[in-house]
Design an enzyme around this catalytic site. Sequence first.
Site, PDB file in Angstrom:
ATOM      1  N   GLU A  21      45.891  32.349  42.990  1.00 38.32           N
ATOM      2  CA  GLU A  21      44.625  32.378  42.261  1.00 38.32           C
ATOM      3  C   GLU A  21      44.813  33.068  40.908  1.00 38.32           C
ATOM      4  O   GLU A  21      45.439  34.125  40.828  1.00 38.32           O
ATOM      5  CB  GLU A  21      43.557  33.125  43.070  1.00 38.32           C
ATOM      6  N   GLU A  65      43.060  48.254  34.800  1.00 41.08           N
ATOM      7  CA  GLU A  65      43.233  46.869  34.325  1.00 41.08           C
ATOM      8  C   GLU A  65      42.141  46.537  33.326  1.00 41.08           C
ATOM      9  O   GLU A  65      41.006  46.995  33.451  1.00 41.08           O
ATOM     10  CB  GLU A  65      43.050  45.885  35.489  1.00 41.08           C
ATOM     11  N   LYS A  66      42.480  45.660  32.389  1.00 43.19           N
ATOM     12  CA  LYS A  66      41.455  45.142  31.490  1.00 43.19           C
ATOM     13  C   LYS A  66      40.536  44.250  32.327  1.00 43.19           C
ATOM     14  O   LYS A  66      40.970  43.485  33.191  1.00 43.19           O
ATOM     15  CB  LYS A  66      42.114  44.306  30.389  1.00 43.19           C
ATOM     16  N   GLY A  84      38.412  45.132  49.493  1.00 45.73           N
ATOM     17  CA  GLY A  84      37.002  45.023  49.868  1.00 45.73           C
ATOM     18  C   GLY A  84      36.055  45.641  48.858  1.00 45.73           C
ATOM     19  O   GLY A  84      34.941  46.023  49.204  1.00 45.73           O
ATOM     20  N   LYS A  94      47.974  44.807  46.814  1.00 43.46           N
ATOM     21  CA  LYS A  94      47.532  44.467  45.462  1.00 43.46           C
ATOM     22  C   LYS A  94      48.476  44.971  44.380  1.00 43.46           C
ATOM     23  O   LYS A  94      48.906  44.204  43.516  1.00 43.46           O
ATOM     24  CB  LYS A  94      46.145  45.060  45.218  1.00 43.46           C
ATOM     25  N   LYS A 108      41.049  50.925  39.449  1.00 45.94           N
ATOM     26  CA  LYS A 108      41.226  50.386  40.802  1.00 45.94           C
ATOM     27  C   LYS A 108      42.123  51.285  41.625  1.00 45.94           C
ATOM     28  O   LYS A 108      43.139  51.782  41.140  1.00 45.94           O
ATOM     29  CB  LYS A 108      41.878  49.007  40.748  1.00 45.94           C
ATOM     30  N   HIS A 136      37.608  30.805  37.790  1.00 47.76           N
ATOM     31  CA  HIS A 136      38.508  30.971  38.934  1.00 47.76           C
ATOM     32  C   HIS A 136      39.296  29.667  39.069  1.00 47.76           C
ATOM     33  O   HIS A 136      38.760  28.653  39.478  1.00 47.76           O
ATOM     34  CB  HIS A 136      37.686  31.250  40.196  1.00 47.76           C
ATOM     35  N   VAL A 161      39.904  26.949  52.655  1.00 46.22           N
ATOM     36  CA  VAL A 161      38.740  26.122  52.966  1.00 46.22           C
ATOM     37  C   VAL A 161      38.739  24.872  52.088  1.00 46.22           C
ATOM     38  O   VAL A 161      38.525  23.765  52.558  1.00 46.22           O
ATOM     39  CB  VAL A 161      37.444  26.923  52.741  1.00 46.22           C
ATOM     40  N   ARG A 169      47.700  31.216  53.264  1.00 45.83           N
ATOM     41  CA  ARG A 169      47.149  30.397  54.356  1.00 45.83           C
ATOM     42  C   ARG A 169      46.623  29.103  53.754  1.00 45.83           C
ATOM     43  O   ARG A 169      46.568  28.962  52.545  1.00 45.83           O
ATOM     44  CB  ARG A 169      45.986  31.142  55.007  1.00 45.83           C
TER      45      ARG A 169
END
Lengths: 137, 137, 463, 463
Positions: free
Chosen positions: D275, D200-201, D164, D116, D158, D208, D296, D293
Amino acid sequence: MTNQELYDLIACFERSSLGTLKLSRQDFSIELSRGGGTAPAGNAPIPAGVSAAPAPVESPAVTAPLVGAFYTAPAPDQPPFAPVGAHIKKGQTVCLIEAMKMMSEVLAPCDCVIEAVLKADGELAAFGEPLLRYQPC
Amino acid sequence: MTNQELYDLIACFERSSLGTLKLSRQDFSIELSRGGGTAPAGNAPIPAGVSAAPAPVESPAVTAPLVGAFYTAPAPDQPPFAPVGAHIKKGQTVCLIEAMKMMSEVLAPCDCVIEAVLKADGELAAFGEPLLRYQPC
Amino acid sequence: MLKRVLIANRGEIALRILRACRELDMETVAVYSTADAEALHVQLATRSVCIGPAKAAESYLNQDALLTAARLTGCDAVHPGYGFLSENADFADACKAAGLVFIGPSGDAIRMAGSKSAARDRMKAAGVPVTPGSEGAVNTVEDALRAAEAVGYPVLLKASAGGGGRGIRRCNSLSELPAAYAEAKAEATACFGDGEMYLEKLVLHPRHIEFQILADRFGHTLHLGDRDCSVQRRNQKLIEEAPAKCLTPALREAMGAAAVRAAQAVGYEGAGTVEFLLDADGQHFYFMEMNTRIQVEHGVTELVTGVDLVREQLRIASGLALDFTQEQVLMAGHAIECRINAEDPAKNFQPCPGEVAFLHFPGGAGVRVDSCLYQGCALSPYYDSMAAKLLVHAPTRLEAIRKMRRCLEEFTLEGFPTNAELSYQILYHPVFVRGGCTTAFLDERLPELLDFSRRVAACEEDV
Amino acid sequence: MLKRVLIANRGEIALRILRACRELDMETVAVYSTADAEALHVQLATRSVCIGPAKAAESYLNQDALLTAARLTGCDAVHPGYGFLSENADFADACKAAGLVFIGPSGDAIRMAGSKSAARDRMKAAGVPVTPGSEGAVNTVEDALRAAEAVGYPVLLKASAGGGGRGIRRCNSLSELPAAYAEAKAEATACFGDGEMYLEKLVLHPRHIEFQILADRFGHTLHLGDRDCSVQRRNQKLIEEAPAKCLTPALREAMGAAAVRAAQAVGYEGAGTVEFLLDADGQHFYFMEMNTRIQVEHGVTELVTGVDLVREQLRIASGLALDFTQEQVLMAGHAIECRINAEDPAKNFQPCPGEVAFLHFPGGAGVRVDSCLYQGCALSPYYDSMAAKLLVHAPTRLEAIRKMRRCLEEFTLEGFPTNAELSYQILYHPVFVRGGCTTAFLDERLPELLDFSRRVAACEEDV
């Protein structure tokens, strides 16, 4: 197994020289034995979809011979042909079906007493749909 | 079994000299007996999925504990661990499974005689696949 | 917009219409015969009415029953689908007279397109190429011989009032003509009460190329490109594609323009199809007939153009104008349809209705299935044997062929035989893969294809 | 081209990969656990191998078993699908070491995208906007307070090594921060053995939005447009669309270019997804993560672009160059996907595996179904609860919504409950119809949607 298939199986058994037949499927089982009228003790499971006790017998019905509007009377201001309780002779008109502005008379199949009128006046009757129930007499 | 197959079976039974026929499959079982109308005593229909007669018994098998190449011998020029007819002690190696260049020994679960080797040397063995059949002794 | 549509049909096309109505928020009334009480579209419709017994003449062809059901269920329109009453001009008129919108062209347009010799004359007048032949009728053998000499043998003698293959004779040479003329005239007189004959050049080994038409009430008539339906057995289409591989852009444009003129010549409205024969030289095309309904194979056009044709039918019938122009119609990629019929090719294509014991349709990217089957339903013996339409869409024809092969491998139907394996063989046949099929292909190659199927089956048994 | 591909997955994505391979004439090896012996793709594959017991750790996550099966069946490539080992860098490396093509990016690219804080730094360096926050780690409460003041509350603390949802705390104001910092640091130390924190803000009510990437080995990196996946329950996507209604052309272009830079920054190869969070103002977007990858929801992109993404994966892995350019990627119409899961929304989305007693999928124009279900099969309790993906494609978003409603009405599955009715309610919800859903929509509106379902069910019982 549909009821028709069940009847076919019984007919097949009858034509055969078999003494007994026991059949069991996932959701269904049956036992047949010949003659005597003595059902095997302890009772074969009742086939799926077949009622053990006699089903409540529905009275016979006059059905629509064609698709159309159902009318109980010859005109809106006239009394109905066959109200509940009426005694009707074989061949007497019991209702009308209108299709394409043509009126078709629906006739009683036998002498009978009207038990129930199953549709509202003016309602759509589909082909083969029950219209009135009657008790033959 | 379709109905047609059922009727065919009854016809086949009738042509035969059999006295009774009992058949049970996974989701289906049937019993037929000839003539006389005397049903076998005490006999509820056979529950689905339960075998009436003992099935032809297959000998037990050693199965692959993981997916890999099956080898009968420690090396190509060596004799096999467990040829057909060999008497094997519990815990003795019967074959190897190779995965990722690691050899896994597969051991006999009990004292036994090897009845059959089910795969060719070097062939792929899937997880759980039978490799050798044996008779315990 | 229309509010409630009576679907005067059955099977997959009834479901197709229902889906289009539902997506336009129109209500649907399904009508069905006693044989179709369990049909999928009957269960999905806003309302369903039994209109008669299994026999089509007393149910799906029973105009009184249909119009009565439409009136009593409050419908404002009738969609006839294909087959049954879809090209019956009197039914179109009767709908109109009953205050219902007939979703299709006017009765007069249907009549004009339906009369073979009248349509031929009208097309000629509109500058649409027709097969070379006699000017009007040939009233004597001598007339016929002169006309045949002018166009060249082989020729077809045809009854002006003809249809269904009656009153037609092929003559390969001058010597065959007199006897054929007498025979055909006698047959026409007997069948149609009218012995008038005309003569056409027989196009040998043609391709069947058709153009999809859409026309609204405001004078906009467009075509949505072409389909190649040459893979036929006895005039029954089996595999259809869009676009036709054999057309050059110039020929496509010329044929499309001719198709539009043909539709305009009969004052067309709605969705229709102009069928042409394309000569073996791949250059000359001739008007064959105009079908005044949605066609079985309309889906391949939908896949390559992105236009929902049944939706357009419903919008046109609602009085809306087409909202795109000819220039905006673009064909992208290639589409193929295989018709899956309940029939046994090995037994002379004997229809094999039955109950669907197991069913799995192919899915995934670029695959479309139109079918009213579900596992457990019965395919009725009373009507046609079509069980499903499998359609694929891919960027190129070869990719579409491969996708269709994959689909036929996945497709599983237990309960009765189908022609799926035959279609699979065709998709591997070099003539088909090259794009070389004429209308003669399937009838000529059938023994070879069936033999291959048999050998495959024998191999599989051995394994 | 690759010759034989091991499909290291199960369910609908295994079938999806099998179909793409088949259409490229590549052979397939299906691997399965004992729980999946009857699976559809296992029956359709060129060859199938059982690799272990039901438990995923001993079968689908068992690298040795997969590599052994690939070697012994003569495969030259491994397709990991999504989930399982698809984003496992070590597996990608192990495939390569075993002489197998891993169909996806290199292990190093997976590692870079997966970390991350490293990804965040790399994206910033590549000019991809990231959420405003601390420069690197905040090693004291004072550092954290300063950074929070600079970006404005609310903020997220964070763990650098996080994942997770562990080691994360939200702080709405200055007063909450010191305690949250201590807690999060302690949790991170406990969970990951590393207490380093960054800040992070927090983007409130974001959408999304994600971009599909394709990159070949020859330096061509393209995007295939955007998807809006804001309809989520607890980060599980339920309904996805392409394109996102909320993007202006200018913003789409800016985000697409940023997505391409993001992929290039990690040396990407194959199909991937970048994303973003889109701020409630509809103007600012921030890199969230890169998924290395096939996803879906890849099908909605396929429907609007006409590009078969799995086919492209296989071609790229075969060493071929992309045969189209960014300018040639055109988005046509609108596509929506509904995920059908075997779960009961009324019982807190409890998974409900079971046997499929009756199954009917919607069909017809503009409908795609991706599913490995068939009537009679079991949906296993061992793996995820996805039963099917229903996809539609139509010229406009509203038409696509109506088509999806129609599809959900047709879709019939007996044997276990699904979320289909919930999706149907969402498709009628004014916020969804307006295109106004943020990632908060479903969690906030769930009681209302479930209540409506209950009232519909009660009405139906009365009838």
